[in-house]
Design a protein around this motif. Structure first.
Motif, PDB file in Angstrom:
ATOM      1  N   ARG A 109      10.585  12.147   5.481  1.00 32.56           N
ATOM      2  CA  ARG A 109      10.702  11.037   4.530  1.00 32.56           C
ATOM      3  C   ARG A 109      11.692  11.370   3.422  1.00 32.56           C
ATOM      4  O   ARG A 109      12.389  10.483   2.928  1.00 32.56           O
ATOM      5  CB  ARG A 109       9.341  10.689   3.951  1.00 32.56           C
ATOM      6  N   LYS A 169       0.839  -1.200   0.000  1.00 31.00           N
ATOM      7  CA  LYS A 169       0.000   0.000   0.000  1.00 31.00           C
ATOM      8  C   LYS A 169       0.873   1.249   0.000  1.00 31.00           C
ATOM      9  O   LYS A 169       1.871   1.321   0.713  1.00 31.00           O
ATOM     10  CB  LYS A 169      -0.894   0.036   1.238  1.00 31.00           C
ATOM     11  N   PRO A 170       0.505   2.257  -0.803  1.00 28.61           N
ATOM     12  CA  PRO A 170       1.276   3.502  -0.753  1.00 28.61           C
ATOM     13  C   PRO A 170       1.022   4.230   0.563  1.00 28.61           C
ATOM     14  O   PRO A 170      -0.054   4.132   1.148  1.00 28.61           O
ATOM     15  CB  PRO A 170       0.728   4.302  -1.934  1.00 28.61           C
ATOM     16  N   TYR A 171       2.043   4.924   1.027  1.00 20.44           N
ATOM     17  CA  TYR A 171       1.883   5.631   2.294  1.00 20.44           C
ATOM     18  C   TYR A 171       1.270   7.002   2.047  1.00 20.44           C
ATOM     19  O   TYR A 171       1.379   7.580   0.976  1.00 20.44           O
ATOM     20  CB  TYR A 171       3.214   5.751   3.029  1.00 20.44           C
ATOM     21  N   ASP A 172       0.602   7.524   3.064  1.00 24.29           N
ATOM     22  CA  ASP A 172      -0.073   8.809   2.973  1.00 24.29           C
ATOM     23  C   ASP A 172       0.698   9.828   3.799  1.00 24.29           C
ATOM     24  O   ASP A 172       0.880   9.655   5.003  1.00 24.29           O
ATOM     25  CB  ASP A 172      -1.508   8.679   3.497  1.00 24.29           C
ATOM     26  N   VAL A 173       1.181  10.887   3.153  1.00 26.73           N
ATOM     27  CA  VAL A 173       1.911  11.935   3.849  1.00 26.73           C
ATOM     28  C   VAL A 173       0.894  12.987   4.294  1.00 26.73           C
ATOM     29  O   VAL A 173       0.179  13.552   3.479  1.00 26.73           O
ATOM     30  CB  VAL A 173       2.975  12.561   2.920  1.00 26.73           C
ATOM     31  N   LYS A 174       0.854  13.238   5.599  1.00 24.22           N
ATOM     32  CA  LYS A 174      -0.194  14.089   6.138  1.00 24.22           C
ATOM     33  C   LYS A 174       0.177  15.567   6.220  1.00 24.22           C
ATOM     34  O   LYS A 174      -0.665  16.423   6.091  1.00 24.22           O
ATOM     35  CB  LYS A 174      -0.594  13.568   7.508  1.00 24.22           C
ATOM     36  N   ASP A 175       1.454  15.890   6.448  1.00 22.18           N
ATOM     37  CA  ASP A 175       1.832  17.295   6.551  1.00 22.18           C
ATOM     38  C   ASP A 175       3.248  17.510   5.998  1.00 22.18           C
ATOM     39  O   ASP A 175       3.938  16.568   5.631  1.00 22.18           O
ATOM     40  CB  ASP A 175       1.728  17.790   7.991  1.00 22.18           C
ATOM     41  N   GLU A 219       6.256  15.734   7.928  1.00 24.70           N
ATOM     42  CA  GLU A 219       6.428  14.315   7.618  1.00 24.70           C
ATOM     43  C   GLU A 219       7.038  14.137   6.228  1.00 24.70           C
ATOM     44  O   GLU A 219       7.877  13.261   6.015  1.00 24.70           O
ATOM     45  CB  GLU A 219       5.088  13.598   7.695  1.00 24.70           C
ATOM     46  N   PHE A 220       6.641  14.995   5.274  1.00 26.43           N
ATOM     47  CA  PHE A 220       7.210  14.925   3.929  1.00 26.43           C
ATOM     48  C   PHE A 220       8.716  15.178   3.960  1.00 26.43           C
ATOM     49  O   PHE A 220       9.496  14.458   3.339  1.00 26.43           O
ATOM     50  CB  PHE A 220       6.520  15.950   3.019  1.00 26.43           C
TER      51      PHE A 220
END
Length: 96
Positions: free
Chosen positions: A41, A28-34, A37-38
């Motif tokens: 990563r 599953k692809p990950y979801d970057v919330k803000d 966090e980007f």
């Protein structure tokens, strides 16, 4: 069938289903919330790039494969023979 055969089949079924669920979770692809966090990563990805450079030094084939992948990404495809390319399968048979 005896009861211990059924237990063995049950264990194998649980392992297979668990493996499929794990594989589904991993892909599953990950979801970057803000933004924070980007950036985190992105920094972690930079470390992996450094390791790829180190691996390119230790194994020259990795360096060449990365160059070929970048060329293909840019739409450059060179099908000419290079001096260090291995011979293609069946070349000797075609020459005869």
């Amino acid at each position: 069938m005896r009861w211990h055969d059924l237990i063995g089949l049950g264990i194998m079924a649980v392992v297979i289903v668990g493996g499929l669920l794990l594989l589904n979770q991993i892909t599953k692809p990950y979801d970057v919330k803000d933004e924070e966090e980007f950036q985190k990563r992105r920094r972690e990805g930079g470390r992996a790039t450094g390791l790829l450079g180190l691996q390119g030094i230790l194994d020259p084939a990795v360096k060449k494969s990365v160059e070929v992948q970048q060329d293909l990404r840019h739409g450059i495809y060179d099908d000419e023979e290079e001096p260090d390319d291995p011979p293609e399968a069946g070349v000797e048979a075609r020459k005869k």
